[in-house]
Design an enzyme around this catalytic site. Sequence first.
Site, PDB file in Angstrom:
ATOM      1  N   PRO A  72      19.207  58.594  -6.240  1.00 52.33           N
ATOM      2  CA  PRO A  72      17.855  58.085  -5.958  1.00 52.33           C
ATOM      3  C   PRO A  72      17.130  58.736  -4.786  1.00 52.33           C
ATOM      4  O   PRO A  72      16.903  58.114  -3.737  1.00 52.33           O
ATOM      5  CB  PRO A  72      18.105  56.601  -5.715  1.00 52.33           C
ATOM      6  CG  PRO A  72      19.486  56.542  -5.163  1.00 52.33           C
ATOM      7  CD  PRO A  72      20.245  57.635  -5.872  1.00 52.33           C
ATOM      8  N   CYS A  73      16.706  59.958  -4.986  1.00 54.08           N
ATOM      9  CA  CYS A  73      15.957  60.671  -3.945  1.00 54.08           C
ATOM     10  C   CYS A  73      14.615  59.993  -3.663  1.00 54.08           C
ATOM     11  O   CYS A  73      14.045  60.185  -2.591  1.00 54.08           O
ATOM     12  CB  CYS A  73      15.774  62.135  -4.329  1.00 54.08           C
ATOM     13  SG  CYS A  73      15.113  62.393  -5.976  1.00 54.08           S
TER      14      CYS A  73
END
Length: 175
Positions: free
Chosen positions: A141-142
């Site tokens: 989850p950047c």
Amino acid sequence: MTDPLRLLIDEIATPIGKLSIVDDEAGHLCIVEWSDHRQAMQRALKRLGRGRKVELAPARDRFGHATSLRTYFSGRLDAIDALPVVEAGTDFQNKVWRALRRIPCGKTLSYAGLARRIGHPTAVRAVGLANGSNPISIVVPCHRVIGTDGTLTGYGGGIERKQWLLAHEGCVEAR
């Protein structure tokens, strides 16, 4: 001559655009990328191939990853937490990407906070570059990484998608 790297590709519709999902034949996610970001997909495929030709074969939800992502988008946010991923980056990138997976859903972390978390407090720019090179969007989850001042910065899929994802996850810091 080396054999080509054979990967499996699927595509799903989401509320914020189509996603391409690329798996290896062992069932590990290699790429999750927005279908309208072809250049990012090509860079990720080149990195995975490491000089080898890459062959993409269509496969419909062979390992359940498309179902897991659809479930995430329908509201069961933990559906993607345990999906197996390939670590195809440098040692530093892989370290950043592992740390991204430890940011809880509904929370954000600054680039500086992420740099501190991985033990490289002065490597904020390098962390930003590694974050931007992440080929497995959403699952790694950047989008949960924000500016120190709380602003939404730098998401390869576009700030609108980042904002949507954070709101979808119930992130109170989303602006």
